[in-house]
Design a protein around this motif. Structure first.
Motif, mmCIF file in Angstrom:
data_model
loop_
_atom_site.group_PDB
_atom_site.id
_atom_site.type_symbol
_atom_site.label_atom_id
_atom_site.label_comp_id
_atom_site.label_asym_id
_atom_site.label_seq_id
_atom_site.Cartn_x
_atom_site.Cartn_y
_atom_site.Cartn_z
ATOM 1 N N ASP A 28 0.779 -1.327 -0.051
ATOM 2 C CA ASP A 28 -0.027 -0.016 -0.076
ATOM 3 C C ASP A 28 1.039 1.348 -0.192
ATOM 4 O OD1 ASP A 28 0.842 0.541 2.722
ATOM 5 O OD2 ASP A 28 -1.187 -0.222 3.405
ATOM 6 N N ALA A 29 0.232 2.394 -0.011
ATOM 7 C CA ALA A 29 0.909 3.671 0.041
ATOM 8 C C ALA A 29 2.008 3.904 1.027
ATOM 9 C CB ALA A 29 -0.003 4.698 -0.023
ATOM 10 N N ASN A 30 1.493 3.286 2.349
ATOM 11 C CA ASN A 30 2.637 3.156 3.529
ATOM 12 C C ASN A 30 3.634 2.278 3.438
ATOM 13 O OD1 ASN A 30 1.124 5.203 4.289
ATOM 14 N ND2 ASN A 30 -0.412 3.987 5.214
ATOM 15 N N GLY A 31 3.739 1.405 2.412
ATOM 16 C CA GLY A 31 4.630 0.298 2.420
ATOM 17 C C GLY A 31 4.439 -0.975 3.129
ATOM 18 N N THR A 32 3.198 -0.962 3.517
ATOM 19 C CA THR A 32 2.724 -2.296 4.141
ATOM 20 C C THR A 32 2.209 -3.181 3.247
ATOM 21 O OG1 THR A 32 1.910 -1.051 5.889
ATOM 22 C CG2 THR A 32 0.948 -3.045 5.822
ATOM 23 N N ARG A 33 2.385 -4.189 3.406
ATOM 24 C CA ARG A 33 2.151 -5.550 2.437
ATOM 25 C C ARG A 33 0.567 -6.034 2.758
ATOM 26 N NH1 ARG A 33 4.769 -6.734 -2.161
ATOM 27 N NH2 ARG A 33 4.503 -8.896 -2.050
ATOM 28 N N LYS B 260 -16.982 1.100 7.486
ATOM 29 C CA LYS B 260 -17.242 1.575 8.808
ATOM 30 C C LYS B 260 -18.316 0.768 9.439
ATOM 31 C CE LYS B 260 -18.053 5.930 11.212
ATOM 32 N NZ LYS B 260 -18.241 7.424 11.155
ATOM 33 N N LYS B 261 -19.349 0.761 8.543
ATOM 34 C CA LYS B 261 -20.839 0.037 9.214
ATOM 35 C C LYS B 261 -20.584 -1.353 9.588
ATOM 36 C CE LYS B 261 -25.722 0.086 7.986
ATOM 37 N NZ LYS B 261 -26.651 0.610 6.983
ATOM 38 N N TYR B 262 -19.830 -2.272 8.641
ATOM 39 C CA TYR B 262 -19.657 -3.587 8.854
ATOM 40 C C TYR B 262 -18.467 -4.198 9.146
ATOM 41 C CZ TYR B 262 -24.223 -2.894 6.261
ATOM 42 O OH TYR B 262 -25.787 -2.861 6.011
ATOM 43 N N ALA B 263 -17.491 -3.541 9.595
ATOM 44 C CA ALA B 263 -16.356 -4.031 9.829
ATOM 45 C C ALA B 263 -16.322 -5.016 11.126
ATOM 46 C CB ALA B 263 -15.025 -2.988 10.092
ATOM 47 N N ARG B 264 -16.856 -4.558 12.005
ATOM 48 C CA ARG B 264 -16.986 -5.367 13.161
ATOM 49 C C ARG B 264 -17.701 -6.795 12.950
ATOM 50 N NH1 ARG B 264 -18.158 -0.990 17.832
ATOM 51 N NH2 ARG B 264 -15.980 -0.269 17.892
ATOM 52 N N GLN B 265 -18.744 -6.887 11.790
ATOM 53 C CA GLN B 265 -19.236 -8.040 11.487
ATOM 54 C C GLN B 265 -18.432 -8.773 10.761
ATOM 55 O OE1 GLN B 265 -23.397 -7.178 10.398
ATOM 56 N NE2 GLN B 265 -23.303 -5.277 11.297
ATOM 57 N N GLY B 266 -17.468 -8.458 9.992
ATOM 58 C CA GLY B 266 -16.328 -9.121 9.296
ATOM 59 C C GLY B 266 -16.226 -8.724 7.832
ATOM 60 N N LEU B 267 -16.513 -7.348 7.555
ATOM 61 C CA LEU B 267 -16.256 -6.841 6.404
ATOM 62 C C LEU B 267 -15.045 -6.075 6.217
ATOM 63 C CD1 LEU B 267 -17.381 -6.229 3.260
ATOM 64 C CD2 LEU B 267 -18.018 -3.893 4.320
ATOM 65 N N SER B 268 -14.061 -6.617 5.176
ATOM 66 C CA SER B 268 -12.882 -5.678 4.945
ATOM 67 C C SER B 268 -12.889 -5.430 3.441
ATOM 68 C CB SER B 268 -11.685 -6.806 5.368
ATOM 69 O OG SER B 268 -11.656 -6.962 6.428
ATOM 70 N N TYR C 289 -9.851 2.288 4.066
ATOM 71 C CA TYR C 289 -9.387 0.781 4.161
ATOM 72 C C TYR C 289 -8.051 1.003 3.291
ATOM 73 C CZ TYR C 289 -12.319 1.534 0.020
ATOM 74 O OH TYR C 289 -12.898 2.250 -1.294
ATOM 75 N N PRO C 290 -7.478 -0.066 3.174
ATOM 76 C CA PRO C 290 -6.146 -0.312 2.470
ATOM 77 C C PRO C 290 -6.046 -0.053 0.870
ATOM 78 C CG PRO C 290 -6.364 -2.133 4.017
ATOM 79 C CD PRO C 290 -7.742 -1.503 3.680
ATOM 80 N N VAL C 291 -5.364 0.787 0.379
ATOM 81 C CA VAL C 291 -5.481 0.826 -0.790
ATOM 82 C C VAL C 291 -3.839 0.308 -1.527
ATOM 83 C CG1 VAL C 291 -5.260 2.287 -3.064
ATOM 84 C CG2 VAL C 291 -7.091 2.870 -1.063
ATOM 85 N N VAL C 292 -4.067 -0.646 -2.481
ATOM 86 C CA VAL C 292 -2.914 -1.090 -3.289
ATOM 87 C C VAL C 292 -2.743 -0.695 -4.634
ATOM 88 C CG1 VAL C 292 -2.659 -3.071 -1.468
ATOM 89 C CG2 VAL C 292 -3.826 -3.374 -3.658
ATOM 90 N N LEU C 293 -1.590 -0.997 -5.127
ATOM 91 C CA LEU C 293 -1.475 -0.564 -6.615
ATOM 92 C C LEU C 293 -1.629 -1.716 -7.522
ATOM 93 C CD1 LEU C 293 -1.002 1.842 -8.358
ATOM 94 C CD2 LEU C 293 1.392 1.580 -8.199
ATOM 95 N N GLY C 294 -2.514 -1.720 -8.210
ATOM 96 C CA GLY C 294 -2.615 -3.014 -9.274
ATOM 97 C C GLY C 294 -1.702 -2.930 -10.250
#
Length: 180
Positions: free
Chosen positions: A51-56, A91-99, A124-129
């Motif tokens: 992602d933009a911060n260098g996180t895989r 924001k609404k569904y993350a706790r229920q299991g959405l990523s 949420y994470p954004v990666v470069l495709g």
């Protein structure tokens, strides 16, 4: 002769479209909703991108969660409409299991995507495709959004802008499915 050429282009275009539908496994069009039956779902191609911060970020890391996988670009008008919806779902569904994971497809890469993200933060994470990533999904246009079930299988893939309410219903339905 012109009609033969035109007909051959239509047949070629139809063949390409049919191939894309088969590769993606579940392409729906604007106004069409519905999850694939569980036994008809195909595994989503795994990836590990930075992602933009260098996180895989690896798709396989999200197994056990419902994943909203959004292929977008900074120049895509429909994408810019959908991203706030996806942020709301996150924001609404993350706790229920959405990523949610955004896959920026800008050819120029981070030099154009990072300033866009700075001006329009995404929760949420954004990666470069890249072309190797989209090939297994059969993506040729944007926006394209996939819903991946908790087993890592594509439950729906949508080309074009989604119907917000219909997509949210599908997310809710996937979140209720039992993990096997």
């Amino acid at each position: 002769m012109t009609s033969d050429f035109g007909r051959s282009r239509v047949v070629s275009a139809a063949a390409v479209l049919l191939t894309l539908v088969c590769v993606a496994g579940a392409i729906s069009s604007p106004g069409q909703t519905g999850l694939l039956p569980i036994n008809a779902r195909k595994p989503a191609a795994d990836f590990a991108l930075t992602d933009a911060n260098g996180t895989r970020t690896a798709l396989s890391r999200y197994k056990g969660r419902v994943v909203l996988l959004d292929f977008w670009a900074t120049w895509c008008t429909g994408c810019k409409v959908e991203i706030p919806w996806y942020m709301e779902f996150q924001k609404k569904y993350a706790r229920q299991g959405l990523s949610s994971i955004g896959v920026a497809m800008d050819v120029e890469g981070w030099p154009i995507v990072k300033p866009y993200l700075a001006a329009h933060p995404i929760n949420y994470p954004v990666v470069l495709g890249n072309p190797d990533l989209v090939r297994p999904y059969g993506i040729t246009n944007m926006p394209v959004t996939l819903l991946v079930d908790r087993q890592g299988k594509i439950a729906d893939a949508h080309v074009g802008m989604v119907d917000k309410d219909g997509w949210e219903q599908e997310i809710q339905q996937l979140l209720k499915e039992r993990t096997r």
